[in-house]
Design an enzyme around this catalytic site. Structure first.
Site, PDB file in Angstrom:
ATOM      1  NE  ARG A  49      -0.366   1.739   3.703  1.00  0.00           N
ATOM      2  CZ  ARG A  49       0.950   2.227   3.687  1.00  0.00           C
ATOM      3  NH1 ARG A  49       2.134   1.836   3.890  1.00  0.00           N
ATOM      4  NH2 ARG A  49       0.789   3.531   3.751  1.00  0.00           N
ATOM      5  N   GLY A  50       0.217   2.391  -0.154  1.00  0.00           N
ATOM      6  CA  GLY A  50       0.916   3.537  -0.260  1.00  0.00           C
ATOM      7  C   GLY A  50       1.100   3.995  -1.929  1.00  0.00           C
ATOM      8  CB  ALA A  51       0.225   6.897  -3.938  1.00  0.00           C
ATOM      9  NE  ARG A  92      -6.374   0.827  -1.795  1.00  0.00           N
ATOM     10  CZ  ARG A  92      -5.765   1.527  -0.636  1.00  0.00           C
ATOM     11  NH1 ARG A  92      -4.475   1.068  -0.724  1.00  0.00           N
ATOM     12  NH2 ARG A  92      -6.305   2.163   0.164  1.00  0.00           N
ATOM     13  CD  GLN A 199      -3.656   2.697   6.850  1.00  0.00           C
ATOM     14  OE1 GLN A 199      -4.055   3.275   7.814  1.00  0.00           O
ATOM     15  NE2 GLN A 199      -3.957   2.486   5.551  1.00  0.00           N
ATOM     16  CG  ASP A 240      -2.997   8.109  -1.482  1.00  0.00           C
ATOM     17  OD1 ASP A 240      -3.127   8.637  -0.514  1.00  0.00           O
ATOM     18  OD2 ASP A 240      -2.837   6.987  -1.839  1.00  0.00           O
ATOM     19  CG  ASN A 250      -2.340  11.480   2.527  1.00  0.00           C
ATOM     20  OD1 ASN A 250      -1.787  10.539   1.810  1.00  0.00           O
ATOM     21  ND2 ASN A 250      -2.115  11.883   3.481  1.00  0.00           N
ATOM     22  CE  LYS A 251      -5.414   5.650   4.477  1.00  0.00           C
ATOM     23  NZ  LYS A 251      -6.355   4.662   3.733  1.00  0.00           N
TER      24      LYS A 251
HETATM   25  O1  MRU Z   1      -4.599   3.276   2.267  1.00  0.00           O
HETATM   26  P1  MRU Z   1      -3.094   3.477   2.018  1.00  0.00           P
HETATM   27  O2  MRU Z   1      -2.679   2.852   3.182  1.00  0.00           O
HETATM   28  O3  MRU Z   1      -2.696   2.903   0.770  1.00  0.00           O
HETATM   29  O4  MRU Z   1      -3.068   4.892   2.017  1.00  0.00           O
HETATM   30  C1  MRU Z   1      -1.783   5.597   2.133  1.00  0.00           C
HETATM   31  C2  MRU Z   1      -1.598   6.956   2.152  1.00  0.00           C
HETATM   32  O5  MRU Z   1      -2.913   7.732   2.122  1.00  0.00           O
HETATM   33  C3  MRU Z   1      -0.496   7.526   2.136  1.00  0.00           C
HETATM   34  O6  MRU Z   1      -0.157   8.764   2.906  1.00  0.00           O
HETATM   35  C4  MRU Z   1      -0.033   8.106   0.718  1.00  0.00           C
HETATM   36  O7  MRU Z   1      -0.352   6.825  -0.289  1.00  0.00           O
HETATM   37  C5  MRU Z   1       1.310   8.669   0.502  1.00  0.00           C
HETATM   38  S1  MRU Z   1       2.478   7.358   0.492  1.00  0.00           S
HETATM   39  C6  MRU Z   1       3.967   7.872   0.307  1.00  0.00           C
END
Ligand code: MRU
Length: 349
Positions: A49-51, A92, A199, A240, A250-251
């Site tokens: 996970r994470g963009a 996603r 997270q 994201d 973002n999250k």
């Molecule tokens: O749902 P996730 O854990 O994939 O969400 C991740 C985030 O929101 C991060 O802050 C974002 O992807 C930036 S990662 C460098």
């Protein structure tokens, strides 16, 4: 050298290997992904996970999707690539890096479509590995650009996990903190636990402890009090998807943090690579927001905490308006008070 979040093992007939993030911090386990379906599933359930990390995984997913291809000519090869890309794109919806990486893989596929299948697959593996290597370099550059923003002797706050685990390694928002620490700066990080999937508690706290950076875990709902009473002097978060004008997805919870930062006069920084910008969107209102299973809220990690039958709204992301953002840190430079013109000028678009 940090542990690789994601890597490829072997030649084009090989497989991807990831850190299984759903088990952290209890267990550090690697998971081998040998089929495109396994990549899709790993992205969907946040094992990776994470963009930026999702983008790398999707690129490897294309290589795995072509493992079973029997395409005898260029047009059947095109069809197999498209099918694989469309499938991965359905995992996603919010992180644009996923779609960015798939587009890049499609472009490379178009350039090698006339080659024998085995050579075309090698070329696509080469492209996926390049995306991974570039992400490593870009994360280091984000650290360099952003480190001067970290206040000496102060505290900062972060939300979710934008660290090495969310990228090829080193991270985006956390890269800024890692680099500032390497440069000798002293500071404390308040880490939002980040409901509902934690997270921040599970991953960011783990990464900061490993890096030896003083960190304090807080409930998301403590952020306002901590900003007011505990000397928070800057907020750093990842992204994201960033629209043309700077509005940033973002999250979930990031928007609330930005409102609190604004109320307390604390600069709010977004840290993201150029691949996280979606310049096809005029503003954040059209960013697709993923909604996830209600059980993440009512029975997180297996323990039921809400009555059966309760209605649940579980968006995984929210959009922070550009007016709340002091600057966006990119590998190409700092975009202060982001708007369409400043973004275009720094990104060179
Ligand atoms: O749902 P996730 O854990 O994939 O969400 C991740 C985030 O929101 C991060 O802050 C974002 O992807 C930036 S990662 C460098």
């Amino acid at each position: 050298m940090p542990l690789p979040t994601i890597e490829w093992i072997g030649d084009a007939g090989g497989h991807a290997r990831i850190i299984e993030q759903t088990l952290l911090p209890r267990e550090l386990k690697y998971l081998d992904l040998a089929t495109i379906e396994e990549v899709w599933d790993a992205i969907k359930r946040l094992a990776i996970r994470g963009a930026p990390a999702i983008g790398v995984a999707a690129a490897f997913g294309i290589v795995l999707g072509l493992k079973t291809s029997r395409a005898a000519d260029a047009s059947r090869f095109d069809a197999d690539v498209l099918r694989a890309a469309d499938y991965l794109a359905s995992s996603r919806p919010t992180a644009v890096n996923l779609f960015w990486a798939l587009e890049r893989m499609k472009r490379r596929a178009a350039a090698v479509r006339e080659l024998p299948l085995s050579q075309a697959r090698e070329a696509l593996l080469d492209e996926a590995r390049t995306i991974l290597a570039e992400d490593r370099r870009i994360c280091r550059a984000l650290g360099e650009v952003g480190a001067p923003l970290v206040p000496e002797g102060g505290s900062v706050l972060t939300h979710c996990n934008a660290g090495g685990l969310a990228t090829a390694d080193y991270g985006t928002a956390l890269a800024v903190l890692f680099r500032a620490r390497e440069l000798g700066r002293n500071f404390r990080v308040f880490v939002d636990e980040t409901r509902p999937l934690l997270q921040g508690a599970r991953l960011t706290a783990w990464e900061l402890l490993q890096a030896g950076i003083p960190a304090t875990l807080i409930c998301d709902s403590a952020a306002g009090m901590v900003m007011r009473d505990r000397g928070v002097r800057a907020v750093f978060v990842g992204a994201d998807r960033i629209a043309c004008n700077g509005d940033t997805a973002n999250k979930i919870g990031t928007y609330s943090v930005s409102v609190l930062a604004k109320a307390h006069g604390i600069p709010f920084y977004v840290v993201a690579p150029a691949s996280t910008f979606d310049l096809s969107l005029a503003d954040g209102s059209s960013i697709p927001i993923e909604e996830r299973d209600p059980s993440e809220v009512t029975a997180g990690f297996g323990a039921r905490t809400a009555p059966e039958g309760i209605d649940v709204f579980n968006p995984a992301f929210d959009v922070t308006p550009r007016a709340h953002i002091a600057a966006i840190v990119t590998e190409k430079g700092l975009i202060e008070r982001p708007d369409a013109a400043r973004i275009a000028s720094v990104l060179g678009k």
